[in-house]
Scaffold this motif. Sequence first.
Motif, PDB file in Angstrom:
ATOM      1  N   ILE A 151      19.683  71.602  43.726  1.00  0.00           N
ATOM      2  CA  ILE A 151      20.780  71.644  44.693  1.00  0.00           C
ATOM      3  C   ILE A 151      20.725  70.418  45.614  1.00  0.00           C
ATOM      4  O   ILE A 151      21.732  69.727  45.806  1.00  0.00           O
ATOM      5  N   LEU A 152      19.562  70.153  46.165  1.00  0.00           N
ATOM      6  CA  LEU A 152      19.472  69.032  47.117  1.00  0.00           C
ATOM      7  C   LEU A 152      19.741  67.706  46.426  1.00  0.00           C
ATOM      8  O   LEU A 152      20.402  66.822  46.984  1.00  0.00           O
ATOM      9  N   ALA A 153      19.235  67.556  45.191  1.00  0.00           N
ATOM     10  CA  ALA A 153      19.476  66.298  44.461  1.00  0.00           C
ATOM     11  C   ALA A 153      20.974  66.124  44.214  1.00  0.00           C
ATOM     12  O   ALA A 153      21.530  65.030  44.385  1.00  0.00           O
ATOM     13  N   ALA A 154      21.642  67.213  43.830  1.00  0.00           N
ATOM     14  CA  ALA A 154      23.088  67.120  43.554  1.00  0.00           C
ATOM     15  C   ALA A 154      23.855  66.819  44.836  1.00  0.00           C
ATOM     16  O   ALA A 154      24.763  65.976  44.850  1.00  0.00           O
ATOM     17  N   LEU A 155      23.492  67.496  45.917  1.00  0.00           N
ATOM     18  CA  LEU A 155      24.212  67.267  47.177  1.00  0.00           C
ATOM     19  C   LEU A 155      23.979  65.848  47.687  1.00  0.00           C
ATOM     20  O   LEU A 155      24.903  65.190  48.173  1.00  0.00           O
ATOM     21  N   GLU A 156      22.748  65.373  47.544  1.00  0.00           N
ATOM     22  CA  GLU A 156      22.453  63.990  47.969  1.00  0.00           C
ATOM     23  C   GLU A 156      23.262  62.986  47.143  1.00  0.00           C
ATOM     24  O   GLU A 156      23.750  61.991  47.662  1.00  0.00           O
ATOM     25  N   ALA A 157      23.373  63.287  45.842  1.00  0.00           N
ATOM     26  CA  ALA A 157      24.113  62.367  44.974  1.00  0.00           C
ATOM     27  C   ALA A 157      25.604  62.363  45.322  1.00  0.00           C
ATOM     28  O   ALA A 157      26.287  61.353  45.173  1.00  0.00           O
ATOM     29  N   MET A 158      26.096  63.507  45.784  1.00  0.00           N
ATOM     30  CA  MET A 158      27.524  63.596  46.106  1.00  0.00           C
ATOM     31  C   MET A 158      27.830  63.014  47.475  1.00  0.00           C
ATOM     32  O   MET A 158      28.956  62.607  47.736  1.00  0.00           O
ATOM     33  N   ARG A 159      26.860  63.014  48.339  1.00  0.00           N
ATOM     34  CA  ARG A 159      27.102  62.696  49.755  1.00  0.00           C
ATOM     35  C   ARG A 159      27.878  61.404  49.998  1.00  0.00           C
ATOM     36  O   ARG A 159      28.862  61.417  50.742  1.00  0.00           O
ATOM     37  N   PRO A 160      27.479  60.289  49.358  1.00  0.00           N
ATOM     38  CA  PRO A 160      28.180  59.034  49.685  1.00  0.00           C
ATOM     39  C   PRO A 160      29.668  59.071  49.365  1.00  0.00           C
ATOM     40  O   PRO A 160      30.461  58.394  50.016  1.00  0.00           O
ATOM     41  N   SER A 161      30.056  59.873  48.361  1.00  0.00           N
ATOM     42  CA  SER A 161      31.465  59.860  47.952  1.00  0.00           C
ATOM     43  C   SER A 161      32.315  60.866  48.724  1.00  0.00           C
ATOM     44  O   SER A 161      33.538  60.832  48.646  1.00  0.00           O
ATOM     45  N   LEU A 162      31.678  61.769  49.458  1.00  0.00           N
ATOM     46  CA  LEU A 162      32.450  62.854  50.070  1.00  0.00           C
ATOM     47  C   LEU A 162      33.504  62.346  51.044  1.00  0.00           C
ATOM     48  O   LEU A 162      34.607  62.863  51.110  1.00  0.00           O
TER      49      LEU A 162
END
Length: 224
Positions: free
Chosen positions: A182-193
């Motif tokens: 979960i944290l890896a996915a959220l971190e990966a998404m963060r810059p594009s949000l």
Amino acid sequence: MRILMIAPPGAGKGTQGALIAAHFNIPHIATGELLRDHVARQTALGQEVQAYLDRGELVPDQIVLDMVREAMIAAKESGGGYVIDGIPRNMEQARAAYQIALELGMTADVALHLQADDAELTRRLLARAALEHRSDDTAEVIAQRLALFHEVTFPIVAWYRDRGILLCVDAMRSAREVGREILAALEAMRPSLDLVSSQERPPLDLTSLGNAFGATSSAAGRSE
Ligand code: ADP
């Protein structure tokens, strides 16, 4: 980071919600916890909702929506991020929660769906019953809560898929592995949000990846 968690009972909403909140330093708003706290303190609201909780039924929408509105206003004052666990549980709550978030200028970035099968969920909830004595962790009430999830809550997942904010994670693994993924996915998404509007985001389904994703990441360090 603004996250809604949609998951059946026993999938680990509370554990993962707390992990996400600590990682991103955002408030964890857990409707079940808030309601159980009212019951424990025997407030007027607690007395009103106790029977619903004991039977594994949903409390009236307005009660949880008022609670969530209040918690979101507080979240706005503390920076605007949140992880909400426990709402929405039906389509009416999904629409109403979206309206509240829209008014406050803080609609969700991610709807996180934790997937696990009923046999595993039942096993976990019965194991928890032995330790925590929650009034709704009996075999009969667990079956009722799972049925309610499938019939009433699960259809909302498609709604988030269509809105482009869905993240699905396989929760049939240890809390530690699920948390890492979960944290890896959220971190990966963060810059594009901030850059991509939610309508343009493709849904993200990690459930077929098995252990590969979580096992290679060191983003999280919590154990069960
Ligand atoms: P679980 O997901 O394991 O059922 P929760 O702690 O999230 O556990 O919820 C416990 C109970 O609180 C639910 O069975 C229900 O009675 C009540 N509840 C929590 N959130 C809501 C909600 N959004 N709408 C209605 N009832 C809710």
